[in-house]
Design a protein around this motif. Structure first.
Motif, PDB file in Angstrom:
ATOM      1  N   LEU A  88       0.857  -1.183   0.000  1.00  0.00           N
ATOM      2  CA  LEU A  88       0.000   0.000   0.000  1.00  0.00           C
ATOM      3  C   LEU A  88       0.894   1.234   0.000  1.00  0.00           C
ATOM      4  O   LEU A  88       1.774   1.378   0.844  1.00  0.00           O
ATOM      5  N   LYS A  89       0.668   2.097  -0.981  1.00  0.00           N
ATOM      6  CA  LYS A  89       1.436   3.345  -1.040  1.00  0.00           C
ATOM      7  C   LYS A  89       0.487   4.524  -0.919  1.00  0.00           C
ATOM      8  O   LYS A  89      -0.441   4.686  -1.725  1.00  0.00           O
ATOM      9  N   GLY A  90       0.714   5.348   0.110  1.00  0.00           N
ATOM     10  CA  GLY A  90      -0.038   6.578   0.265  1.00  0.00           C
ATOM     11  C   GLY A  90       0.720   7.733  -0.342  1.00  0.00           C
ATOM     12  O   GLY A  90       1.923   7.905  -0.103  1.00  0.00           O
ATOM     13  N   GLU A 142     -10.910   4.600   0.376  1.00  0.00           N
ATOM     14  CA  GLU A 142     -10.823   4.236  -1.040  1.00  0.00           C
ATOM     15  C   GLU A 142      -9.382   3.952  -1.457  1.00  0.00           C
ATOM     16  O   GLU A 142      -8.449   4.599  -0.978  1.00  0.00           O
ATOM     17  N   VAL A 143      -9.238   2.982  -2.368  1.00  0.00           N
ATOM     18  CA  VAL A 143      -7.916   2.630  -2.906  1.00  0.00           C
ATOM     19  C   VAL A 143      -8.008   2.447  -4.411  1.00  0.00           C
ATOM     20  O   VAL A 143      -9.091   2.188  -4.960  1.00  0.00           O
ATOM     21  N   LEU A 188      -2.803   1.917  -4.288  1.00  0.00           N
ATOM     22  CA  LEU A 188      -2.620   3.326  -3.955  1.00  0.00           C
ATOM     23  C   LEU A 188      -3.757   3.850  -3.095  1.00  0.00           C
ATOM     24  O   LEU A 188      -4.922   3.519  -3.320  1.00  0.00           O
ATOM     25  N   SER A 189      -3.391   4.686  -2.128  1.00  0.00           N
ATOM     26  CA  SER A 189      -4.387   5.324  -1.269  1.00  0.00           C
ATOM     27  C   SER A 189      -3.994   6.775  -1.051  1.00  0.00           C
ATOM     28  O   SER A 189      -2.898   7.215  -1.441  1.00  0.00           O
ATOM     29  N   LEU A 190      -4.880   7.519  -0.394  1.00  0.00           N
ATOM     30  CA  LEU A 190      -4.524   8.866   0.030  1.00  0.00           C
ATOM     31  C   LEU A 190      -3.405   8.793   1.058  1.00  0.00           C
ATOM     32  O   LEU A 190      -3.272   7.800   1.786  1.00  0.00           O
ATOM     33  N   LEU A 191      -2.605   9.831   1.134  1.00  0.00           N
ATOM     34  CA  LEU A 191      -1.454   9.841   2.036  1.00  0.00           C
ATOM     35  C   LEU A 191      -1.865   9.650   3.506  1.00  0.00           C
ATOM     36  O   LEU A 191      -1.257   8.818   4.207  1.00  0.00           O
TER      37      LEU A 191
END
Length: 420
Positions: free
Chosen positions: A128-130, A152-153, A204-207
């Motif tokens: 998972l990368k924020g 959300e991702v 991907l996600s929000l930071l």
């Protein structure tokens, strides 16, 4: 009044003679000219296409690798070269410094955390990368939208197919540290870069979403400035190393409260040595192809000129008998060769650039994405390289032509006239 000495120009201009020799009596090119011209066109076309394709391929792969990471990353000094990075504090003042360098386009913090996605029927390892830098993934979005809410991702189309996920579906992610933590996410969209090695890995996600998953091993309190590192994008790969050096010297003396070095600077080439070693091999292929094509073009031009000289041996003898010296006669055939080279280079560029433009817009030639990381042959137009190739081709061709033109000096007018 004294008698004026009149001089009669016995022989026409070299270029005029050369243009007459370029064609046969029926207005058609001589066979020798046709063969040499065809070889020249093919050689220039292949060199132009080679440069366009190889540079396009390297640029595309580099952009994709940088899209998932960055050109330069600032991470913890004791990182273990995995995606489970030690957290670091990145104050706004440091971000301002990193973004202030001349060739830096952006400097944005990120968080990575390895984990596993699980549905009722499948599971898949992932990272998972924020992030708050979405330009790369926005350009590769194929369905849905970018994450807008904490739950959300964004997942790749390949992972969605493996796990039977669609936009709007729920998926559970598990993260393991000292204990197992589960998070429920909603798939907001699907992306597809064609780079399977990374598409299968990154979610991907929000930071802030990924930031909340950080767990400091020294039990220090997390702050809004706690991240896994900073992604830095540069505007030109030529300045990658110099910019990385500048950032290194700006961060090397920054210490934490206990006097230990905090930050470490690494480039995408250092992070992905195998990929860039593979790309470097393409440079050797380009050199080999260009050398071979220059030899082919040079051979065709030289052989064509020798044939033309031998065919025009009587003309050479006649011109010498009329008072033309070796330099004059040599210039005739060099001018004829220059016409041939000019036309060959012109048409070689037209055909080569035309085919490159067709591939650039239509993507007619496909590739196996699993092997080449892209589904079609990429093309770029590095004009400085293209101009250099043309100059090199013309210069070497004219230089090589000096050798067969030396045959002219051995032609004796008396022997030619006697033979006639």
């Amino acid at each position: 009044m004294g008698n004026k000495k009149h001089t009669t120009k016995i022989v026409p201009n070299e270029l005029k003679i050369a243009s007459r020799l370029y064609f046969s009596h029926q207005g058609k090119k001589r066979p020798a000219v046709q063969v040499a011209l065809a070889g020249m066109i093919v050689g220039v076309m292949v060199m132009v296409l080679t440069i366009c394709i190889v540079v396009g391929f390297k640029q595309t792969i580099t952009q994709k690798v940088a899209g998932f990471g960055a050109h330069i990353q600032v991470v913890a000094f004791d990182n273990n070269n995995t995606y489970d990075l030690q957290s670091i504090e990145v104050p706004d003042s440091l971000l301002d410094v990193l973004a202030s360098y001349e060739h830096v386009v952006s400097a944005s913090p990120f968080v990575t955390k390895p984990g596993m996605l699980k549905t009722d029927s499948a599971f898949h390892g992932m990272v998972l990368k924020g992030t708050d830098n979405w330009s790369f993934f926005e350009s590769n979005l194929v369905q849905g939208s970018l994450p807008q809410a904490p739950q959300e991702v964004l997942v790749s189309q390949a992972v969605a197919l493996q796990m039977h996920l669609r936009v709007g579906d729920a998926v559970v992610a598990y993260f393991v540290d000292d204990e197992v933590r589960a998070r429920k996410f909603i798939v907001s969209g699907l992306y597809d870069t064609g780079f399977g090695q990374f598409d299968d890995l990154f979610v991907l996600s929000l930071l802030p979403t990924a930031q909340r998953l950080l767990r400091d091993t020294e039990e220090r309190p997390l702050t809004p400035h706690t991240f896994s590192g900073v992604d830095i994008i540069v505007d030109d790969m030529r300045y990658l190393e110099s910019t990385a050096d500048d950032i290194y010297f700006a961060t090397v003396n920054l210490m934490d409260e206990e006097g230990y070095q905090v930050y470490y600077v690494q480039t995408l080439i250092e992070q992905n040595p195998a990929i860039f070693a593979w790309l470097d091999l393409l440079d050797m292929n380009v050199v080999v192809i260009i050398v071979l094509m220059l030899l082919v073009a040079g051979f065709n031009i030289v052989s064509g000129l020798i044939i033309l000289i031998l065919e025009g041996i009587q003309l050479i003898g006649t011109l010498k008998a009329l008072g033309a010296d070796n330099r004059f006669v040599r210039r005739i055939f060099l001018a004829q060769a220059a016409l041939l080279i000019g036309k060959g280079v012109l048409w070689g560029n037209i055909i080569g650039l035309g085919l490159a433009a067709l591939q650039y817009w239509a993507h007619l030639i496909p590739l196996e994405a699993a092997t080449y990381y892209i589904s079609y042959v990429p093309v770029a137009f590095p004009w400085s390289w293209i101009i250099a190739i043309n100059v090199l081709t013309i210069g070497l061709s004219l230089l090589i032509l000096l050798l067969p033109s030396m045959i002219i000096t051995r032609v004796s007018p008396a022997k030619v006239m006697h033979f006639e």
